[in-house]
Design a protein around this motif. Structure first.
Motif, PDB file in Angstrom:
ATOM      1  N   ASP A  10       0.806  -1.224   0.000  1.00  0.00           N
ATOM      2  CA  ASP A  10       0.000   0.000   0.000  1.00  0.00           C
ATOM      3  C   ASP A  10       0.834   1.267   0.000  1.00  0.00           C
ATOM      4  O   ASP A  10       0.301   2.351  -0.248  1.00  0.00           O
ATOM      5  N   ARG A  26       1.909   3.673  -4.905  1.00  0.00           N
ATOM      6  CA  ARG A  26       0.708   4.023  -5.672  1.00  0.00           C
ATOM      7  C   ARG A  26       1.138   4.512  -7.046  1.00  0.00           C
ATOM      8  O   ARG A  26       2.214   5.097  -7.204  1.00  0.00           O
ATOM      9  N   TYR A  27       0.237   4.321  -8.020  1.00  0.00           N
ATOM     10  CA  TYR A  27       0.629   4.416  -9.420  1.00  0.00           C
ATOM     11  C   TYR A  27      -0.392   5.237 -10.203  1.00  0.00           C
ATOM     12  O   TYR A  27      -1.589   4.953 -10.155  1.00  0.00           O
ATOM     13  N   SER A  28       0.110   6.248 -10.909  1.00  0.00           N
ATOM     14  CA  SER A  28      -0.772   6.993 -11.807  1.00  0.00           C
ATOM     15  C   SER A  28      -0.217   6.922 -13.226  1.00  0.00           C
ATOM     16  O   SER A  28       0.996   6.807 -13.434  1.00  0.00           O
ATOM     17  N   LEU A  87      -2.743   3.059 -18.257  1.00  0.00           N
ATOM     18  CA  LEU A  87      -3.544   2.539 -17.147  1.00  0.00           C
ATOM     19  C   LEU A  87      -3.933   1.083 -17.400  1.00  0.00           C
ATOM     20  O   LEU A  87      -3.923   0.248 -16.479  1.00  0.00           O
ATOM     21  N   GLU A  88      -4.260   0.759 -18.659  1.00  0.00           N
ATOM     22  CA  GLU A  88      -4.602  -0.607 -19.003  1.00  0.00           C
ATOM     23  C   GLU A  88      -3.389  -1.536 -18.841  1.00  0.00           C
ATOM     24  O   GLU A  88      -3.531  -2.693 -18.427  1.00  0.00           O
ATOM     25  N   ARG A 109      -3.271  -2.386 -15.246  1.00  0.00           N
ATOM     26  CA  ARG A 109      -4.328  -3.333 -14.897  1.00  0.00           C
ATOM     27  C   ARG A 109      -3.966  -4.748 -15.334  1.00  0.00           C
ATOM     28  O   ARG A 109      -4.156  -5.714 -14.580  1.00  0.00           O
ATOM     29  N   GLY A 152      -1.795  -6.508 -13.008  1.00  0.00           N
ATOM     30  CA  GLY A 152      -2.284  -6.679 -11.645  1.00  0.00           C
ATOM     31  C   GLY A 152      -2.022  -5.518 -10.722  1.00  0.00           C
ATOM     32  O   GLY A 152      -2.002  -5.689  -9.492  1.00  0.00           O
ATOM     33  N   ILE A 153      -1.850  -4.326 -11.286  1.00  0.00           N
ATOM     34  CA  ILE A 153      -1.520  -3.145 -10.481  1.00  0.00           C
ATOM     35  C   ILE A 153      -2.681  -2.155 -10.559  1.00  0.00           C
ATOM     36  O   ILE A 153      -3.116  -1.775 -11.654  1.00  0.00           O
ATOM     37  N   ASP A 154      -3.178  -1.731  -9.412  1.00  0.00           N
ATOM     38  CA  ASP A 154      -4.219  -0.709  -9.377  1.00  0.00           C
ATOM     39  C   ASP A 154      -3.599   0.656  -9.661  1.00  0.00           C
ATOM     40  O   ASP A 154      -2.529   0.983  -9.139  1.00  0.00           O
ATOM     41  N   GLY A 155      -4.273   1.452 -10.464  1.00  0.00           N
ATOM     42  CA  GLY A 155      -3.762   2.776 -10.778  1.00  0.00           C
ATOM     43  C   GLY A 155      -4.880   3.742 -11.071  1.00  0.00           C
ATOM     44  O   GLY A 155      -6.069   3.388 -11.015  1.00  0.00           O
ATOM     45  N   VAL A 156      -4.504   4.964 -11.386  1.00  0.00           N
ATOM     46  CA  VAL A 156      -5.469   6.005 -11.716  1.00  0.00           C
ATOM     47  C   VAL A 156      -4.906   6.817 -12.870  1.00  0.00           C
ATOM     48  O   VAL A 156      -3.690   6.989 -12.992  1.00  0.00           O
TER      49      VAL A 156
END
Length: 373
Positions: free
Chosen positions: A123, A126-128, A135-136, A139, A142-146
């Protein structure tokens, strides 16, 4: 204190990213910033990093298979950064799919070493992403991003203002391509621009410079010198804009950018000036899809790349890429680019005029991501 890791060696786009990230961090957080070059190991900086509020990793197409190790060396011991316990923010990075088609996207995978670091950060990491394709990529790994957009989208004084639509196009910046495969194509586009806008001043700006030095080998410099001579023969002004942001200050007094350099394109749009991009690979495609600005695909697949895609085999694609060119210059890009320029001028830059709204709508996402350190 914020520790900022970014790359700024010669390419003016990297200096621009660093400058904009500094401005955004200062505006949102107000902390002191310690800049460290992202291409050098962090060994020896443990004490400073442990005392920091956060580490911010910024700069260009960082979401590559070997993100940890090949792109960002970070610490030689992969356990050091997680042990320090400092939040790590990967800010507005992008993918580097080449050529950048859906096959690339489907099979774009990070190394296990990179994924192990992501898991170890947990946690605290974090990834933007700077566009929806990047972003895809996160995903699919397996990495959550914005999706925050690229930091270069945001010139703070220009937020909330409309596109500056010129009454006439009197001064144009043209940026040549990074990749040699597009040199002849770009010369034809430049020739067409000169014919289309005979009264305009056209400035050919080399974002990575022209002369040989530690960052540009002699063979590449010779190629760039020939390109510069071609531009001068057309009656264009030639500018080396590498190393120093003051060298692109004149961009603010220009009416239009046309060319291949992504951060030239983003600089103009951030300043609410029209721009048309020739997309060399997935970086350009991502920007066009995210912003909706005019973009023209410069490349087409070679026979070897088409064969690998017919087989739906990433292994075949890797083998072919080692032996044959992945892409070629797309002949149709020349008339398409010139038609796009003409249409934008005749239609009052209607497509470019929609871009400020997208930037302004995404700014709260970027601001929230920075604030949440």
């Amino acid at each position: 204190m914020i520790v900022l890791l970014s790359g700024a060696k010669k390419n003016i786009g990297d200096f621009l990213i660093t400058d904009r990230v500094r401005a955004l961090l200062s505006h949102v957080l107000g902390d002191e910033i310690l800049w460290l070059p992202n291409w050098q190991p962090l060994d020896g900086h443990e004490e400073e990093i442990a005392a920091a509020r956060a580490v911010v990793v910024a700069g260009g197409p960082g979401y590559r298979p070997g993100m940890y190790g090949s792109v960002y060396p970070l610490f030689s011991d992969p356990g050091t950064l997680p042990r320090l316990g400092v939040p790590v923010r990967f800010l507005g990075l992008g993918w580097k799919g080449d050529p950048g088609d859906d096959f690339n996207l489907e099979h774009y995978r990070f190394t296990e070493r990179t994924l192990a670091l992501v898991r170890a950060l947990g946690d605290r990491g974090r990834y933007s992403a700077r566009d929806h394709l990047s972003l895809e990529v996160l995903r699919r790994n397996g990495i959550d991003g914005v999706m925050t957009g690229c930091p270069v989208w945001y010139h703070l004084d220009s937020l909330g203002t409309p596109l500056r639509i010129p009454s006439e196009v009197r001064r144009v910046v043209f940026t040549p391509p990074e990749q040699e495969v597009f040199h002849q194509q770009s010369r034809e586009i430049l020739y067409g621009l000169r014919a289309m806008l005979p009264a305009a001043e056209i400035v050919v700006a080399f974002h990575r410079g022209i002369a040989a030095d530690a960052q540009t080998p002699p063979a590449a410099a010779a190629l760039l010198a020939r390109y510069a001579a071609f531009a001068r023969d057309l009656g264009c002004r030639v500018e080396d804009v590498s190393y120093d942001l003051e060298r692109i200050a004149f961009y603010n007094d220009c009416d239009l950018h046309v060319g291949y350099r992504l951060h030239g394109h983003l600089y103009f749009l951030s300043r609410r000036l029209p721009s048309i991009l020739l997309e060399e690979d997935g970086r350009g495609r991502g920007a066009t899809e995210a912003l909706g600005a005019p973009g023209v695909r410069a490349w087409e697949l070679t026979w070897s790349s088409r064969a690998a895609r017919t087989l739906s085999s990433p292994r075949a694609a890797r083998i072919m890429a080692r032996r044959f060119p992945v892409k070629a210059a797309r002949a149709a890009a020349v008339p398409e680019a010139l038609a796009t320029v003409r249409a934008e001028i005749e239609n009052g830059f209607a497509r470019c005029a929609a871009v400020p709204g997208r930037i302004d709508a995404t700014w709260p996402v970027m601001e929230a991501f920075i604030r949440d350190v």
